[in-house]
Design a protein around this motif. Structure first.
Motif, short mmCIF file in Angstrom:
data_model
loop_
_atom_site.label_atom_id
_atom_site.label_comp_id
_atom_site.label_asym_id
_atom_site.label_seq_id
_atom_site.Cartn_x
_atom_site.Cartn_y
_atom_site.Cartn_z
N GLU A 1 0.83 -1.21 0.00
CA GLU A 1 0.00 0.00 0.00
C GLU A 1 0.86 1.25 0.00
N SER A 2 1.98 1.21 0.74
CA SER A 2 2.84 2.39 0.80
C SER A 2 3.61 2.58 -0.50
N GLN A 3 3.94 1.47 -1.19
CA GLN A 3 4.67 1.55 -2.44
C GLN A 3 3.76 1.88 -3.63
N HIS A 4 2.45 1.54 -3.49
CA HIS A 4 1.51 1.77 -4.58
C HIS A 4 0.27 2.49 -4.04
N PRO A 5 0.44 3.71 -3.54
CA PRO A 5 -0.72 4.43 -2.99
C PRO A 5 -1.71 4.85 -4.05
N ASP A 6 -1.33 4.68 -5.33
CA ASP A 6 -2.19 5.10 -6.43
C ASP A 6 -3.19 4.01 -6.84
N VAL A 7 -3.19 2.87 -6.13
CA VAL A 7 -4.09 1.77 -6.47
C VAL A 7 -4.98 1.44 -5.27
N LYS A 8 -6.29 1.29 -5.51
CA LYS A 8 -7.20 0.87 -4.45
C LYS A 8 -7.89 -0.43 -4.84
N TYR A 9 -8.39 -1.15 -3.84
CA TYR A 9 -8.98 -2.45 -4.04
C TYR A 9 -10.43 -2.46 -3.54
N VAL A 10 -11.24 -3.31 -4.15
CA VAL A 10 -12.59 -3.54 -3.66
C VAL A 10 -12.92 -5.01 -3.88
N THR A 11 -13.66 -5.59 -2.95
CA THR A 11 -14.04 -7.00 -3.02
C THR A 11 -15.56 -7.11 -3.23
N ILE A 12 -15.96 -7.92 -4.21
CA ILE A 12 -17.37 -8.15 -4.51
C ILE A 12 -17.69 -9.61 -4.23
N GLU A 13 -18.67 -9.86 -3.38
CA GLU A 13 -19.15 -11.23 -3.13
C GLU A 13 -20.47 -11.41 -3.87
N VAL A 14 -20.49 -12.33 -4.82
CA VAL A 14 -21.69 -12.57 -5.63
C VAL A 14 -22.37 -13.85 -5.14
N PHE A 15 -23.57 -13.71 -4.58
CA PHE A 15 -24.35 -14.85 -4.12
C PHE A 15 -25.34 -15.20 -5.22
N ILE A 16 -25.18 -16.38 -5.82
CA ILE A 16 -25.97 -16.76 -6.98
C ILE A 16 -27.46 -16.71 -6.64
N ASN A 17 -28.20 -15.94 -7.44
CA ASN A 17 -29.66 -15.78 -7.30
C ASN A 17 -30.09 -15.16 -5.97
N ARG A 18 -29.12 -14.56 -5.23
CA ARG A 18 -29.47 -13.96 -3.94
C ARG A 18 -29.05 -12.50 -3.84
N GLY A 19 -28.05 -12.09 -4.59
CA GLY A 19 -27.59 -10.72 -4.51
C GLY A 19 -26.09 -10.61 -4.48
N LEU A 20 -25.58 -9.44 -4.15
CA LEU A 20 -24.15 -9.23 -4.08
C LEU A 20 -23.80 -8.22 -2.99
N ARG A 21 -22.58 -8.35 -2.46
CA ARG A 21 -22.07 -7.45 -1.42
C ARG A 21 -20.82 -6.76 -1.95
N VAL A 22 -20.73 -5.46 -1.76
CA VAL A 22 -19.57 -4.66 -2.13
C VAL A 22 -18.82 -4.27 -0.87
N ASN A 23 -17.56 -4.68 -0.77
CA ASN A 23 -16.73 -4.35 0.38
C ASN A 23 -15.64 -3.39 -0.09
N GLY A 24 -15.86 -2.09 0.12
CA GLY A 24 -14.89 -1.08 -0.31
C GLY A 24 -15.59 0.11 -0.94
N ASP A 25 -14.83 1.14 -1.22
CA ASP A 25 -15.37 2.38 -1.77
C ASP A 25 -15.35 2.33 -3.29
N ILE A 26 -16.52 2.27 -3.92
CA ILE A 26 -16.60 2.23 -5.38
C ILE A 26 -17.06 3.57 -5.96
N GLY A 27 -17.36 4.53 -5.11
CA GLY A 27 -17.75 5.84 -5.59
C GLY A 27 -19.24 5.94 -5.87
N PRO A 28 -19.79 7.16 -5.86
CA PRO A 28 -21.24 7.34 -6.03
C PRO A 28 -21.77 6.96 -7.40
N ALA A 29 -20.98 7.18 -8.47
CA ALA A 29 -21.47 6.88 -9.83
C ALA A 29 -21.69 5.39 -10.02
N LEU A 30 -20.73 4.57 -9.61
CA LEU A 30 -20.85 3.12 -9.75
C LEU A 30 -21.92 2.57 -8.81
#
Length: 212
Positions: free
Chosen positions: A112-141
Protein backbone atom coordinates in the motif's frame (compact mmCIF):
# COMPACT_ATOMS: atom_id res chain seq x y z
CA UNK A 1 3.63 -9.20 -3.50
CA UNK A 2 5.38 -12.43 -2.53
CA UNK A 3 2.98 -15.18 -1.49
CA UNK A 4 3.22 -16.35 2.14
CA UNK A 5 1.89 -19.88 2.52
CA UNK A 6 1.02 -22.13 5.46
CA UNK A 7 -1.59 -24.78 6.21
CA UNK A 8 -2.79 -26.98 9.07
CA UNK A 9 -5.64 -27.98 11.37
CA UNK A 10 -6.75 -25.30 13.85
CA UNK A 11 -9.66 -24.84 16.22
CA UNK A 12 -11.65 -21.75 15.25
CA UNK A 13 -14.19 -19.59 17.06
CA UNK A 14 -15.83 -16.29 16.19
CA UNK A 15 -14.49 -13.65 18.55
CA UNK A 16 -17.91 -12.05 19.19
CA UNK A 17 -19.95 -15.22 19.75
CA UNK A 18 -18.52 -17.58 22.36
CA UNK A 19 -21.79 -19.54 22.46
CA UNK A 20 -21.02 -21.21 19.12
CA UNK A 21 -18.01 -22.96 20.61
CA UNK A 22 -14.85 -24.12 18.91
CA UNK A 23 -14.90 -25.75 15.45
CA UNK A 24 -12.13 -27.83 13.93
CA UNK A 25 -11.06 -26.26 10.62
CA UNK A 26 -8.43 -26.94 7.96
CA UNK A 27 -6.72 -23.59 7.37
CA UNK A 28 -4.72 -22.47 4.34
CA UNK A 29 -2.91 -19.17 4.03
CA UNK A 30 -2.11 -18.35 0.40
CA UNK A 31 -3.00 -15.84 -2.34
CA UNK A 32 -2.98 -13.11 0.34
CA UNK A 33 -5.92 -14.74 2.16
CA UNK A 34 -6.51 -17.09 5.10
CA UNK A 35 -9.20 -19.61 4.11
CA UNK A 36 -10.69 -22.16 6.51
CA UNK A 37 -12.45 -25.38 5.46
CA UNK A 38 -14.62 -27.92 7.27
CA UNK A 39 -12.54 -30.72 5.71
CA UNK A 40 -9.06 -30.98 4.22
CA UNK A 41 -10.42 -32.10 0.84
CA UNK A 42 -13.31 -29.59 0.59
CA UNK A 43 -13.38 -27.62 -2.64
CA UNK A 44 -14.86 -24.42 -1.20
CA UNK A 45 -13.87 -22.75 2.09
CA UNK A 46 -16.31 -22.20 4.93
CA UNK A 47 -14.89 -18.69 5.23
CA UNK A 48 -12.16 -16.37 4.04
CA UNK A 49 -10.12 -13.68 5.80
CA UNK A 50 -8.68 -11.21 3.31
CA UNK A 51 -5.18 -9.92 3.97
CA UNK A 52 -6.21 -6.32 3.28
CA UNK A 53 -8.85 -6.56 6.05
CA UNK A 54 -6.44 -7.68 8.79
CA UNK A 55 -5.63 -4.98 11.34
CA UNK A 56 -3.54 -7.02 13.78
CA UNK A 57 -2.81 -10.53 15.06
CA UNK A 58 -1.74 -11.35 18.61
CA UNK A 59 -1.52 -14.10 21.22
CA UNK A 60 -4.71 -14.13 23.33
CA UNK A 61 -3.59 -14.98 26.85
CA UNK A 62 -7.03 -14.44 28.41
CA UNK A 63 -8.74 -16.92 26.08
CA UNK A 64 -5.89 -19.42 26.50
CA UNK A 65 -6.43 -19.44 30.27
CA UNK A 66 -10.17 -20.18 30.11
CA UNK A 67 -9.69 -23.83 29.15
CA UNK A 68 -5.95 -24.35 29.00
CA UNK A 69 -6.24 -28.15 28.85
CA UNK A 70 -8.09 -28.05 25.49
CA UNK A 71 -7.53 -24.57 24.10
CA UNK A 72 -4.36 -23.27 25.68
CA UNK A 73 -2.60 -21.77 22.64
CA UNK A 74 -5.02 -19.19 21.26
CA UNK A 75 -4.28 -16.31 18.92
CA UNK A 76 -6.65 -13.57 17.76
CA UNK A 77 -6.94 -12.08 14.27
CA UNK A 78 -8.45 -8.59 14.33
CA UNK A 79 -10.05 -7.44 11.09
CA UNK A 80 -12.01 -4.35 10.11
CA UNK A 81 -15.31 -6.16 10.55
CA UNK A 82 -14.81 -8.71 13.34
CA UNK A 83 -12.35 -10.78 15.37
CA UNK A 84 -11.41 -14.43 14.84
CA UNK A 85 -9.96 -16.80 17.45
CA UNK A 86 -7.76 -19.76 16.50
CA UNK A 87 -6.24 -22.40 18.77
CA UNK A 88 -3.10 -24.36 17.83
CA UNK A 89 -1.72 -27.67 19.13
CA UNK A 90 1.21 -26.02 20.93
CA UNK A 91 2.98 -22.74 21.56
CA UNK A 92 5.48 -23.21 18.74
CA UNK A 93 2.68 -23.59 16.15
CA UNK A 94 0.83 -20.61 17.62
CA UNK A 95 3.92 -18.44 17.27
CA UNK A 96 4.55 -19.67 13.73
CA UNK A 97 1.00 -18.80 12.62
CA UNK A 98 1.27 -15.38 14.24
CA UNK A 99 4.61 -14.72 12.51
CA UNK A 100 3.26 -15.78 9.10
CA UNK A 101 0.13 -13.64 9.46
CA UNK A 102 2.21 -10.68 10.64
CA UNK A 103 4.37 -11.16 7.54
CA UNK A 104 1.23 -11.10 5.39
CA UNK A 105 0.06 -7.96 7.17
CA UNK A 106 3.46 -6.32 6.69
CA UNK A 107 3.48 -7.26 3.00
CA UNK A 108 0.09 -5.61 2.47
CA UNK A 109 1.13 -2.45 4.28
CA UNK A 110 4.35 -2.29 2.27
CA UNK A 111 2.42 -2.76 -0.98
CA UNK A 112 0.00 0.00 0.00
CA UNK A 113 2.84 2.39 0.80
CA UNK A 114 4.67 1.55 -2.44
CA UNK A 115 1.51 1.77 -4.58
CA UNK A 116 -0.72 4.43 -2.99
CA UNK A 117 -2.19 5.10 -6.43
CA UNK A 118 -4.09 1.77 -6.47
CA UNK A 119 -7.20 0.87 -4.45
CA UNK A 120 -8.98 -2.45 -4.04
CA UNK A 121 -12.59 -3.54 -3.66
CA UNK A 122 -14.04 -7.00 -3.02
CA UNK A 123 -17.37 -8.15 -4.51
CA UNK A 124 -19.15 -11.23 -3.13
CA UNK A 125 -21.69 -12.57 -5.63
CA UNK A 126 -24.35 -14.85 -4.12
CA UNK A 127 -25.97 -16.76 -6.98
CA UNK A 128 -29.66 -15.78 -7.30
CA UNK A 129 -29.47 -13.96 -3.94
CA UNK A 130 -27.59 -10.72 -4.51
CA UNK A 131 -24.15 -9.23 -4.08
CA UNK A 132 -22.07 -7.45 -1.42
CA UNK A 133 -19.57 -4.66 -2.13
CA UNK A 134 -16.73 -4.35 0.38
CA UNK A 135 -14.89 -1.08 -0.31
CA UNK A 136 -15.37 2.38 -1.77
CA UNK A 137 -16.60 2.23 -5.38
CA UNK A 138 -17.75 5.84 -5.59
CA UNK A 139 -21.24 7.34 -6.03
CA UNK A 140 -21.47 6.88 -9.83
CA UNK A 141 -20.85 3.12 -9.75
CA UNK A 142 -23.02 2.68 -6.66
CA UNK A 143 -25.84 4.50 -8.45
CA UNK A 144 -25.49 2.28 -11.52
CA UNK A 145 -25.61 -0.88 -9.41
CA UNK A 146 -28.70 0.50 -7.67
CA UNK A 147 -30.31 1.12 -11.06
CA UNK A 148 -29.54 -2.46 -12.10
CA UNK A 149 -31.17 -3.68 -8.90
CA UNK A 150 -34.53 -2.09 -9.76
CA UNK A 151 -36.95 -2.53 -6.88
CA UNK A 152 -34.64 -4.86 -4.94
CA UNK A 153 -33.68 -3.84 -1.42
CA UNK A 154 -30.18 -2.45 -0.85
CA UNK A 155 -28.63 -1.89 2.57
CA UNK A 156 -25.35 -1.95 4.48
CA UNK A 157 -23.98 -4.39 7.04
CA UNK A 158 -20.65 -4.71 8.88
CA UNK A 159 -18.98 -5.99 5.71
CA UNK A 160 -20.23 -3.46 3.20
CA UNK A 161 -23.07 -2.46 0.87
CA UNK A 162 -25.50 -5.21 -0.17
CA UNK A 163 -28.28 -5.53 -2.74
CA UNK A 164 -30.79 -8.38 -2.86
CA UNK A 165 -30.67 -8.31 -6.68
CA UNK A 166 -28.41 -10.81 -8.47
CA UNK A 167 -26.30 -9.33 -11.28
CA UNK A 168 -24.71 -11.88 -13.67
CA UNK A 169 -20.93 -12.00 -13.64
CA UNK A 170 -20.54 -10.80 -17.24
CA UNK A 171 -22.77 -7.77 -16.60
CA UNK A 172 -20.97 -7.00 -13.35
CA UNK A 173 -17.56 -7.16 -15.03
CA UNK A 174 -18.78 -4.92 -17.85
CA UNK A 175 -20.16 -2.33 -15.39
CA UNK A 176 -16.95 -2.19 -13.34
CA UNK A 177 -14.78 -2.01 -16.47
CA UNK A 178 -16.80 0.98 -17.68
CA UNK A 179 -15.79 2.79 -14.51
CA UNK A 180 -12.09 2.04 -14.86
CA UNK A 181 -11.88 -1.03 -12.59
CA UNK A 182 -9.82 -4.13 -13.50
CA UNK A 183 -10.47 -7.68 -12.28
CA UNK A 184 -7.41 -8.77 -10.25
CA UNK A 185 -8.53 -12.23 -9.10
CA UNK A 186 -11.63 -14.39 -8.52
CA UNK A 187 -12.35 -17.50 -6.42
CA UNK A 188 -15.20 -19.35 -4.72
CA UNK A 189 -15.86 -18.96 -1.00
CA UNK A 190 -18.61 -19.16 1.62
CA UNK A 191 -20.04 -16.13 3.40
CA UNK A 192 -23.16 -15.16 5.31
CA UNK A 193 -25.55 -12.89 3.36
CA UNK A 194 -27.36 -10.14 5.29
CA UNK A 195 -30.56 -11.38 6.95
CA UNK A 196 -29.30 -14.99 7.00
CA UNK A 197 -27.92 -17.07 9.85
CA UNK A 198 -26.13 -19.58 7.61
CA UNK A 199 -23.34 -19.27 5.08
CA UNK A 200 -23.89 -19.55 1.35
CA UNK A 201 -21.62 -20.26 -1.60
CA UNK A 202 -20.37 -17.08 -3.26
CA UNK A 203 -18.02 -16.03 -6.02
CA UNK A 204 -15.51 -13.48 -4.74
CA UNK A 205 -14.21 -10.95 -7.27
CA UNK A 206 -11.35 -8.57 -6.41
CA UNK A 207 -11.11 -5.40 -8.52
CA UNK A 208 -8.41 -2.72 -8.62
CA UNK A 209 -8.68 0.92 -9.66
CA UNK A 210 -6.11 3.73 -9.98
CA UNK A 211 -6.58 6.34 -7.27
CA UNK A 212 -7.51 9.70 -8.74
Amino acid sequence: MADITMSGWLDKRGGQDASKGWKRRWCIMSDSTLRYYKGETDGSPAGTIFGEDIVDVTEDIEESQKDSAKYGFVFRIITRGRDYLFNTPNGAKRDEWIQRIKALLHAHRSAESQHPDVKYVTIEVFINRGLRVNGDIGPALTSQLNNCSGNAKSHSDEKGWFTDHYIPHANLLNIFTQHGWSLATAFQSNSVPPGSSSSALSDTLVFTHPNS
